[in-house]
Motif scaffolding. Structure first.
Motif, PDB file in Angstrom:
ATOM      1  N   ASP A  77       8.323   2.261 -39.811  1.00  0.00           N
ATOM      2  CA  ASP A  77       7.715   1.796 -38.560  1.00  0.00           C
ATOM      3  C   ASP A  77       8.721   1.676 -37.415  1.00  0.00           C
ATOM      4  O   ASP A  77       8.447   2.090 -36.296  1.00  0.00           O
ATOM      5  CB  ASP A  77       6.984   0.467 -38.781  1.00  0.00           C
ATOM      6  N   LEU A  78       9.895   1.120 -37.716  1.00  0.00           N
ATOM      7  CA  LEU A  78      10.901   0.916 -36.663  1.00  0.00           C
ATOM      8  C   LEU A  78      11.376   2.247 -36.069  1.00  0.00           C
ATOM      9  O   LEU A  78      11.824   2.312 -34.929  1.00  0.00           O
ATOM     10  CB  LEU A  78      12.098   0.127 -37.218  1.00  0.00           C
ATOM     11  N   LEU A  79      11.269   3.304 -36.838  1.00  0.00           N
ATOM     12  CA  LEU A  79      11.693   4.633 -36.357  1.00  0.00           C
ATOM     13  C   LEU A  79      10.489   5.425 -35.849  1.00  0.00           C
ATOM     14  O   LEU A  79      10.499   6.648 -35.852  1.00  0.00           O
ATOM     15  CB  LEU A  79      12.400   5.421 -37.467  1.00  0.00           C
ATOM     16  N   ASN A  80       9.447   4.675 -35.426  1.00  0.00           N
ATOM     17  CA  ASN A  80       8.288   5.365 -34.883  1.00  0.00           C
ATOM     18  C   ASN A  80       7.664   6.293 -35.916  1.00  0.00           C
ATOM     19  O   ASN A  80       7.288   7.418 -35.609  1.00  0.00           O
ATOM     20  CB  ASN A  80       8.743   6.170 -33.668  1.00  0.00           C
ATOM     21  N   LYS A  81       7.635   5.844 -37.144  1.00  0.00           N
ATOM     22  CA  LYS A  81       7.052   6.576 -38.280  1.00  0.00           C
ATOM     23  C   LYS A  81       7.892   7.784 -38.744  1.00  0.00           C
ATOM     24  O   LYS A  81       7.436   8.598 -39.541  1.00  0.00           O
ATOM     25  CB  LYS A  81       5.609   7.002 -37.993  1.00  0.00           C
ATOM     26  N   ALA A  82       9.091   7.938 -38.227  1.00  0.00           N
ATOM     27  CA  ALA A  82       9.988   9.006 -38.733  1.00  0.00           C
ATOM     28  C   ALA A  82      10.544   8.536 -40.080  1.00  0.00           C
ATOM     29  O   ALA A  82      10.525   7.342 -40.365  1.00  0.00           O
ATOM     30  CB  ALA A  82      11.119   9.252 -37.745  1.00  0.00           C
ATOM     31  N   PRO A  83      11.045   9.447 -40.910  1.00  0.00           N
ATOM     32  CA  PRO A  83      11.048  10.907 -40.797  1.00  0.00           C
ATOM     33  C   PRO A  83       9.677  11.554 -41.008  1.00  0.00           C
ATOM     34  O   PRO A  83       9.490  12.697 -40.636  1.00  0.00           O
ATOM     35  CB  PRO A  83      12.030  11.350 -41.881  1.00  0.00           C
ATOM     36  N   GLY A  84       8.716  10.851 -41.598  1.00  0.00           N
ATOM     37  CA  GLY A  84       7.348  11.376 -41.701  1.00  0.00           C
ATOM     38  C   GLY A  84       7.275  12.750 -42.323  1.00  0.00           C
ATOM     39  O   GLY A  84       7.886  13.005 -43.352  1.00  0.00           O
ATOM     40  N   ILE A  85       6.542  13.665 -41.652  1.00  0.00           N
ATOM     41  CA  ILE A  85       6.361  15.003 -42.235  1.00  0.00           C
ATOM     42  C   ILE A  85       7.669  15.788 -42.276  1.00  0.00           C
ATOM     43  O   ILE A  85       7.748  16.833 -42.911  1.00  0.00           O
ATOM     44  CB  ILE A  85       5.266  15.841 -41.511  1.00  0.00           C
ATOM     45  N   TYR A  86       8.713  15.266 -41.594  1.00  0.00           N
ATOM     46  CA  TYR A  86      10.010  15.961 -41.620  1.00  0.00           C
ATOM     47  C   TYR A  86      10.956  15.371 -42.662  1.00  0.00           C
ATOM     48  O   TYR A  86      12.149  15.647 -42.650  1.00  0.00           O
ATOM     49  CB  TYR A  86      10.664  15.914 -40.225  1.00  0.00           C
ATOM     50  N   SER A  87      10.422  14.548 -43.570  1.00  0.00           N
ATOM     51  CA  SER A  87      11.264  13.850 -44.550  1.00  0.00           C
ATOM     52  C   SER A  87      12.225  14.777 -45.282  1.00  0.00           C
ATOM     53  O   SER A  87      13.411  14.484 -45.409  1.00  0.00           O
ATOM     54  CB  SER A  87      10.393  13.105 -45.570  1.00  0.00           C
ATOM     55  N   ALA A  88      11.724  15.896 -45.773  1.00  0.00           N
ATOM     56  CA  ALA A  88      12.590  16.814 -46.532  1.00  0.00           C
ATOM     57  C   ALA A  88      13.616  17.464 -45.607  1.00  0.00           C
ATOM     58  O   ALA A  88      14.769  17.661 -45.972  1.00  0.00           O
ATOM     59  CB  ALA A  88      11.757  17.881 -47.228  1.00  0.00           C
ATOM     60  N   ARG A  89      13.184  17.760 -44.387  1.00  0.00           N
ATOM     61  CA  ARG A  89      14.092  18.448 -43.452  1.00  0.00           C
ATOM     62  C   ARG A  89      15.286  17.597 -43.052  1.00  0.00           C
ATOM     63  O   ARG A  89      16.327  18.122 -42.674  1.00  0.00           O
ATOM     64  CB  ARG A  89      13.328  18.897 -42.205  1.00  0.00           C
ATOM     65  N   TRP A  90      15.132  16.294 -43.137  1.00  0.00           N
ATOM     66  CA  TRP A  90      16.266  15.411 -42.796  1.00  0.00           C
ATOM     67  C   TRP A  90      17.422  15.616 -43.778  1.00  0.00           C
ATOM     68  O   TRP A  90      18.537  15.251 -43.505  1.00  0.00           O
ATOM     69  CB  TRP A  90      15.823  13.948 -42.780  1.00  0.00           C
ATOM     70  N   GLY A  91      17.112  16.205 -44.922  1.00  0.00           N
ATOM     71  CA  GLY A  91      18.161  16.474 -45.910  1.00  0.00           C
ATOM     72  C   GLY A  91      18.893  17.787 -45.643  1.00  0.00           C
ATOM     73  O   GLY A  91      19.775  18.171 -46.404  1.00  0.00           O
ATOM     74  N   GLY A  92      18.514  18.472 -44.559  1.00  0.00           N
ATOM     75  CA  GLY A  92      19.188  19.725 -44.214  1.00  0.00           C
ATOM     76  C   GLY A  92      18.771  20.868 -45.133  1.00  0.00           C
ATOM     77  O   GLY A  92      17.896  20.714 -45.983  1.00  0.00           O
ATOM     78  N   LYS A  93      19.426  21.989 -44.949  1.00  0.00           N
ATOM     79  CA  LYS A  93      19.079  23.219 -45.692  1.00  0.00           C
ATOM     80  C   LYS A  93      19.075  23.049 -47.206  1.00  0.00           C
ATOM     81  O   LYS A  93      18.271  23.596 -47.915  1.00  0.00           O
ATOM     82  CB  LYS A  93      20.066  24.335 -45.332  1.00  0.00           C
ATOM     83  N   ASN A  94      20.037  22.265 -47.712  1.00  0.00           N
ATOM     84  CA  ASN A  94      20.138  22.134 -49.171  1.00  0.00           C
ATOM     85  C   ASN A  94      19.404  20.927 -49.723  1.00  0.00           C
ATOM     86  O   ASN A  94      19.591  20.555 -50.875  1.00  0.00           O
ATOM     87  CB  ASN A  94      21.619  22.077 -49.589  1.00  0.00           C
ATOM     88  N   GLY A  95      18.583  20.307 -48.878  1.00  0.00           N
ATOM     89  CA  GLY A  95      17.820  19.152 -49.340  1.00  0.00           C
ATOM     90  C   GLY A  95      18.716  18.047 -49.872  1.00  0.00           C
ATOM     91  O   GLY A  95      18.488  17.495 -50.945  1.00  0.00           O
ATOM     92  N   ASP A  96      19.768  17.738 -49.106  1.00  0.00           N
ATOM     93  CA  ASP A  96      20.709  16.705 -49.529  1.00  0.00           C
ATOM     94  C   ASP A  96      20.194  15.340 -49.076  1.00  0.00           C
ATOM     95  O   ASP A  96      20.310  14.974 -47.904  1.00  0.00           O
ATOM     96  CB  ASP A  96      22.083  17.009 -48.903  1.00  0.00           C
ATOM     97  N   PHE A  97      19.616  14.584 -50.035  1.00  0.00           N
ATOM     98  CA  PHE A  97      18.990  13.329 -49.625  1.00  0.00           C
ATOM     99  C   PHE A  97      19.990  12.211 -49.334  1.00  0.00           C
ATOM    100  O   PHE A  97      19.657  11.241 -48.687  1.00  0.00           O
ATOM    101  CB  PHE A  97      17.903  12.908 -50.615  1.00  0.00           C
ATOM    102  N   LYS A  98      21.233  12.371 -49.806  1.00  0.00           N
ATOM    103  CA  LYS A  98      22.254  11.383 -49.408  1.00  0.00           C
ATOM    104  C   LYS A  98      22.417  11.471 -47.895  1.00  0.00           C
ATOM    105  O   LYS A  98      22.528  10.473 -47.194  1.00  0.00           O
ATOM    106  CB  LYS A  98      23.588  11.673 -50.101  1.00  0.00           C
ATOM    107  N   LYS A  99      22.441  12.678 -47.416  1.00  0.00           N
ATOM    108  CA  LYS A  99      22.546  12.948 -45.990  1.00  0.00           C
ATOM    109  C   LYS A  99      21.327  12.365 -45.250  1.00  0.00           C
ATOM    110  O   LYS A  99      21.450  11.731 -44.204  1.00  0.00           O
ATOM    111  CB  LYS A  99      22.580  14.473 -45.805  1.00  0.00           C
ATOM    112  N   ALA A 100      20.147  12.590 -45.824  1.00  0.00           N
ATOM    113  CA  ALA A 100      18.905  12.110 -45.207  1.00  0.00           C
ATOM    114  C   ALA A 100      18.894  10.585 -45.144  1.00  0.00           C
ATOM    115  O   ALA A 100      18.512   9.988 -44.135  1.00  0.00           O
ATOM    116  CB  ALA A 100      17.708  12.623 -46.006  1.00  0.00           C
ATOM    117  N   ILE A 101      19.338   9.945 -46.232  1.00  0.00           N
ATOM    118  CA  ILE A 101      19.371   8.483 -46.285  1.00  0.00           C
ATOM    119  C   ILE A 101      20.366   7.936 -45.259  1.00  0.00           C
ATOM    120  O   ILE A 101      20.084   6.959 -44.558  1.00  0.00           O
ATOM    121  CB  ILE A 101      19.694   8.014 -47.729  1.00  0.00           C
TER     122      ILE A 101
END
Length: 198
Positions: A77-101
């Motif tokens: 909520d505080l991020l205006n519902k982000a990452p939302g549908i872009y959740s996987a993309r926040w991990g970059g090309k290799n889907g690095d969820f440490k990066k996303a977190i």
């Protein structure tokens, strides 16, 4: 409708594949997109539901199998519902969820330096759709409400699980055993609604 006996699980995410397979009735023979060496389609829907339909339709047409696909993600909520549908993309090309977190935490600090002393509301959403060659059989959505943990905890699960603390629980999804998580998570919630089509 006759019972489905063969089903393609439309995901290239190992964690997601395992969870969906574990939730499916045992009589269904499952196939993975890897067996067909299929890359995921371009997900240009604006909602979880639209993206799950894009995936199930694409994989179904490519394999001539009935396909169940999931599109899911984390809304904060505080991020205006982000990452939302872009959740996987926040991990970059290799889907690095440490990066996303890390990106989640960076953004939270940017908005509120003291966010860790507050309850930051979040939810996991999962849209599931079943597509059979030329027609959509079903599309449903499930969710689980919770909060963002002050730090990542636990090595179970996948994706954002280590920072998601479900409501009324003391452990993050990353700390829970998979069977415990499956009983309460967003995918299970969606599964309850789609079960009658399987």
């Amino acid at each position: 409708m006759k019972k489905i006996s063969k089903l393609l699980i439309g995901t290239n995410n190992k964690g997601k594949y395992k969870e969906i397979k574990d939730l499916l009735p045992k009589h269904i023979k499952t196939y993975s997109t890897k067996e067909f060496k299929l890359k995921s389609p371009k997900e240009d829907g604006l909602t979880f539901k639209e993206n799950s339909i894009i995936k199930s339709k694409y994989f179904s047409k490519k394999t001539n199998l009935i396909c169940l696909a999931d599109d899911s993600g984390l809304e904060i909520d505080l991020l205006n519902k982000a990452p939302g549908i872009y959740s996987a993309r926040w991990g970059g090309k290799n889907g690095d969820f440490k990066k996303a977190i890390n990106r989640v935490y960076r953004n939270l600090f940017r908005i509120d330096k003291n966010w860790q002393s507050k309850k930051i509301k979040a939810r996991f959403i999962c849209a599931l759709s079943i597509y059979n060659l030329d027609k959509k059989i079903a599309s449903v959505q499930g969710k689980v409400e919770g909060f963002i943990s002050n730090e990542p905890k636990g090595n179970n699960g996948f994706g954002y699980d280590p920072i998601f603390l479900p409501k009324n629980k003391k452990e993050t999804f990353g700390e829970m055993k998979s069977l415990e998580k499956y009983k309460i998570d967003h995918r299970f919630d969606a599964f309850k609604k789609i079960k009658k089509f399987l």
